[in-house]
Design a protein around this motif. Structure first.
Motif, PDB file in Angstrom:
ATOM      1  N   GLN A  22      68.002  62.018  43.842  1.00 23.64           N
ATOM      2  CA  GLN A  22      67.903  63.713  44.716  1.00 23.64           C
ATOM      3  C   GLN A  22      67.287  63.962  45.569  1.00 23.64           C
ATOM      4  N   ASP A  23      66.025  63.071  46.485  1.00 18.66           N
ATOM      5  CA  ASP A  23      65.006  62.846  47.378  1.00 18.66           C
ATOM      6  C   ASP A  23      65.994  62.999  48.445  1.00 18.66           C
ATOM      7  N   HIS A  24      67.067  62.418  48.747  1.00 17.83           N
ATOM      8  CA  HIS A  24      67.448  62.327  50.014  1.00 17.83           C
ATOM      9  C   HIS A  24      68.965  63.701  50.465  1.00 17.83           C
ATOM     10  N   GLU A  25      68.613  63.458  51.696  1.00 15.64           N
ATOM     11  CA  GLU A  25      69.029  65.050  52.594  1.00 15.64           C
ATOM     12  C   GLU A  25      70.779  65.005  52.418  1.00 15.64           C
ATOM     13  N   PRO A  26      71.774  65.595  52.503  1.00 14.37           N
ATOM     14  CA  PRO A  26      72.764  65.311  51.687  1.00 14.37           C
ATOM     15  C   PRO A  26      74.058  65.400  52.986  1.00 14.37           C
ATOM     16  N   VAL A  27      74.422  63.868  53.335  1.00 14.06           N
ATOM     17  CA  VAL A  27      74.817  64.278  54.570  1.00 14.06           C
ATOM     18  C   VAL A  27      76.568  65.035  54.524  1.00 14.06           C
ATOM     19  N   ILE A  28      76.156  65.632  56.387  1.00 14.30           N
ATOM     20  CA  ILE A  28      77.221  66.198  56.371  1.00 14.30           C
ATOM     21  C   ILE A  28      78.267  65.740  57.771  1.00 14.30           C
ATOM     22  N   ALA A  29      79.344  66.280  57.729  1.00 12.65           N
ATOM     23  CA  ALA A  29      80.575  65.803  58.241  1.00 12.65           C
ATOM     24  C   ALA A  29      80.993  67.460  58.715  1.00 12.65           C
ATOM     25  N   VAL A  30      80.365  67.946  60.196  1.00  8.08           N
ATOM     26  CA  VAL A  30      81.753  68.608  60.808  1.00  8.08           C
ATOM     27  C   VAL A  30      83.271  68.298  61.423  1.00  8.08           C
ATOM     28  N   LEU A  31      84.341  69.340  60.666  1.00  8.02           N
ATOM     29  CA  LEU A  31      85.743  68.744  60.513  1.00  8.02           C
ATOM     30  C   LEU A  31      85.846  69.686  62.102  1.00  8.02           C
ATOM     31  N   LEU A  32      86.557  69.157  63.175  1.00  9.47           N
ATOM     32  CA  LEU A  32      87.355  70.008  63.653  1.00  9.47           C
ATOM     33  C   LEU A  32      88.794  69.258  64.282  1.00  9.47           C
ATOM     34  N   PRO A  33      89.640  69.984  64.080  1.00 14.56           N
ATOM     35  CA  PRO A  33      91.248  69.653  64.424  1.00 14.56           C
ATOM     36  C   PRO A  33      91.417  69.988  65.444  1.00 14.56           C
ATOM     37  N   CYS A  34      91.351  70.009  66.699  1.00 14.13           N
ATOM     38  CA  CYS A  34      91.968  70.336  68.004  1.00 14.13           C
ATOM     39  C   CYS A  34      92.970  70.631  68.779  1.00 14.13           C
ATOM     40  N   TYR A  35      93.644  70.907  68.945  1.00 12.90           N
ATOM     41  CA  TYR A  35      94.659  70.898  70.105  1.00 12.90           C
ATOM     42  C   TYR A  35      94.805  72.167  71.587  1.00 12.90           C
ATOM     43  N   ASN A  36      94.786  71.272  72.541  1.00 13.31           N
ATOM     44  CA  ASN A  36      94.811  72.195  73.364  1.00 13.31           C
ATOM     45  C   ASN A  36      93.817  73.157  73.374  1.00 13.31           C
ATOM     46  N   GLU A  37      92.510  72.266  73.173  1.00 12.62           N
ATOM     47  CA  GLU A  37      90.917  73.380  73.085  1.00 12.62           C
ATOM     48  C   GLU A  37      90.197  73.088  73.707  1.00 12.62           C
ATOM     49  N   GLU A  38      89.982  72.637  75.354  1.00 18.27           N
ATOM     50  CA  GLU A  38      89.510  72.005  76.452  1.00 18.27           C
ATOM     51  C   GLU A  38      88.376  73.549  77.023  1.00 18.27           C
ATOM     52  N   LEU A  39      89.035  74.815  76.440  1.00 17.25           N
ATOM     53  CA  LEU A  39      88.261  75.469  77.194  1.00 17.25           C
ATOM     54  C   LEU A  39      86.638  76.301  76.296  1.00 17.25           C
ATOM     55  N   THR A  40      86.752  75.508  75.230  1.00 21.96           N
ATOM     56  CA  THR A  40      85.637  76.174  74.166  1.00 21.96           C
ATOM     57  C   THR A  40      85.564  75.006  73.615  1.00 21.96           C
ATOM     58  N   ILE A  41      85.775  73.582  73.308  1.00 24.38           N
ATOM     59  CA  ILE A  41      85.419  72.727  72.672  1.00 24.38           C
ATOM     60  C   ILE A  41      84.187  72.013  73.033  1.00 24.38           C
ATOM     61  N   ALA A  42      84.297  72.316  74.020  1.00 23.27           N
ATOM     62  CA  ALA A  42      82.350  71.356  74.373  1.00 23.27           C
ATOM     63  C   ALA A  42      81.931  72.474  73.206  1.00 23.27           C
ATOM     64  N   GLU A  43      81.561  73.747  73.780  1.00 25.60           N
ATOM     65  CA  GLU A  43      80.377  74.662  73.485  1.00 25.60           C
ATOM     66  C   GLU A  43      81.089  74.783  72.213  1.00 25.60           C
ATOM     67  N   VAL A  44      81.225  74.412  71.800  1.00 27.83           N
ATOM     68  CA  VAL A  44      81.662  74.505  70.096  1.00 27.83           C
ATOM     69  C   VAL A  44      80.767  73.300  69.444  1.00 27.83           C
ATOM     70  N   VAL A  45      81.048  72.474  69.584  1.00 30.23           N
ATOM     71  CA  VAL A  45      80.525  71.192  69.485  1.00 30.23           C
ATOM     72  C   VAL A  45      79.286  70.963  69.726  1.00 30.23           C
ATOM     73  N   LEU A  46      78.613  71.885  70.904  1.00 33.14           N
ATOM     74  CA  LEU A  46      77.334  71.836  71.517  1.00 33.14           C
ATOM     75  C   LEU A  46      76.672  72.513  70.219  1.00 33.14           C
ATOM     76  N   ARG A  47      76.964  73.731  70.034  1.00 31.48           N
ATOM     77  CA  ARG A  47      75.804  74.797  68.867  1.00 31.48           C
ATOM     78  C   ARG A  47      76.335  74.813  67.547  1.00 31.48           C
ATOM     79  N   PHE A  48      76.937  73.180  67.275  1.00 33.61           N
ATOM     80  CA  PHE A  48      77.028  73.100  66.051  1.00 33.61           C
ATOM     81  C   PHE A  48      76.284  72.008  65.713  1.00 33.61           C
ATOM     82  N   ARG A  49      75.687  71.127  66.997  1.00 30.93           N
ATOM     83  CA  ARG A  49      75.086  70.511  67.104  1.00 30.93           C
ATOM     84  C   ARG A  49      73.258  70.630  66.811  1.00 30.93           C
ATOM     85  N   GLU A  50      73.428  72.086  67.837  1.00 28.52           N
ATOM     86  CA  GLU A  50      72.028  72.285  67.396  1.00 28.52           C
ATOM     87  C   GLU A  50      72.278  73.532  66.062  1.00 28.52           C
ATOM     88  N   THR A  51      72.630  73.307  65.706  1.00 30.84           N
ATOM     89  CA  THR A  51      71.965  74.589  64.150  1.00 30.84           C
ATOM     90  C   THR A  51      72.604  73.194  63.128  1.00 30.84           C
TER      91      THR A  51
END
Length: 331
Positions: free
Chosen positions: A3-32
């Protein structure tokens, strides 16, 4: 598991034609969520979605079968984690709200937490969608129960046990409805949090078709009701056939009582046929209701047999990266 291990977290982002926003979304999730791994599933995008996501640090996987349901099924099958967080790549969901969702999952001991959209009706471009949301949510509450107030929210967090026991048969935007019905049928512990819902940036458009996808969702409602509540489903047909039979049969019987004759033979035959259909529908519902209960029990047993993952169940679990000038947000 320890129980002393940190849980493994996966962020799942289904995308279709999201080039305008996907980079910022990924960076903000990685920072948060600095300890999480961000996965972007590209669903045949015709722009630079995959390239932008990979450049931002996400693991990009392509799913050739078109439709969000197909993407979710692939994500749930591919990824092994303790906590799964699913969002959209269009920037309408704030990555900064992710710790609140995850902490709620941990502290409330839920298997799914839904981020309901507080500002979904603020964008004038979504007026038709907002009206459809109200209709479908009311219909869901009437058919399947009041566990959820926003069945179409794409911002959700799950335990491993939910993800690996969820059948995921939908192919399109109906997948959120299927998740909700699955949780309601098995009476899984679920929670909701009201979150702000943003607008798409200029040049980005919704992939949801009001009428086409609305019809698919209605069809999914009917199919899920048939599978999970067959007695209620076929009972409605039985009552309809019975009412039609009695309506046609009544004048023929009255005339027979007065004259002793049955001059309208076709009407009488039709009314008897409808009566037989009513009985057949009711018997079908009764039989399938027993089958449905057995399937629900098997689903429940399989769900309980799945490990919940290396998830700490103590209150106040913090998954947000501490900020030097701010107090970390608690659940």
């Amino acid at each position: 598991m320890p129980q002393d291990h940190e849980p493994v977290i996966a962020v799942l982002l289904p995308c279709y034609n999201e080039e305008l926003t996907i980079a910022e979304v990924v960076l903000r999730f990685r920072e948060t969520l600095p300890a999480a791994t961000v996965y972007v599933y590209d669903n045949n995008s015709k722009d630079l979605t995959a390239l932008r996501a990979r450049a931002a640090g996400a693991i990009v996987i392509r799913e050739p079968r078109q439709g969000k349901g197909n993407v979710v099924r692939r994500m749930f099958a591919d990824i092994d984690a303790d906590i799964y967080l699913m969002a959209d790549g269009d920037g309408t969901y704030a990555p900064e709200d992710a710790p609140q969702l995850i902490n709620t999952l941990l502290t409330e001991r839920s298997d799914m937490v839904v981020g309901t959209r507080r500002g979904v009706t603020d964008d004038a471009g979504r007026t038709g969608h907002a009206f459809g949301n109200q209709i479908f949510n009311s219909l869901y509450k009437w058919l399947f129960g009041s566990d959820f107030t926003d069945i179409f929210s794409g911002y959700r967090v799950f335990t491993r046990r939910f993800v690996k026991s969820f059948p995921a048969v939908s192919g399109g935007f109906e997948i959120e409805t299927e998740m909700s019905v699955h949780a309601s049928q098995l009476k899984l512990p679920v929670s909701e949090i009201a979150l702000d819902y943003g607008r798409r940036p200029e040049g980005s458009s919704s992939k949801l078709s009001t009428f086409r996808d609305g019809a698919k969702i209605l069809w999914m409602f009917a199919m899920l009701m048939k599978e999970t509540q067959p007695l209620r489903f076929f009972g409605a047909f039985s009552l309809f056939f019975l009412a039609s039979s009695l309506l046609l049969m009544a004048p023929v019987l009255l005339e027979f009582a007065e004259t002793g004759l049955v001059p309208r033979i076709p009407t009488w035959v039709l009314s008897v046929g409808l009566l037989l259909l009513s009985m057949l529908a009711m018997v079908t519902g009764l039989i399938l209701d027993s089958v449905s209960r057995g399937r629900a029990e098997q689903k429940r047993i399989f769900y309980l047999s799945m490990p919940s993952g290396r998830v700490e169940r103590r209150a106040g679990a913090v998954v947000q990266k501490p900020q030097p000038d701010k107090t970390p947000r608690a659940a």
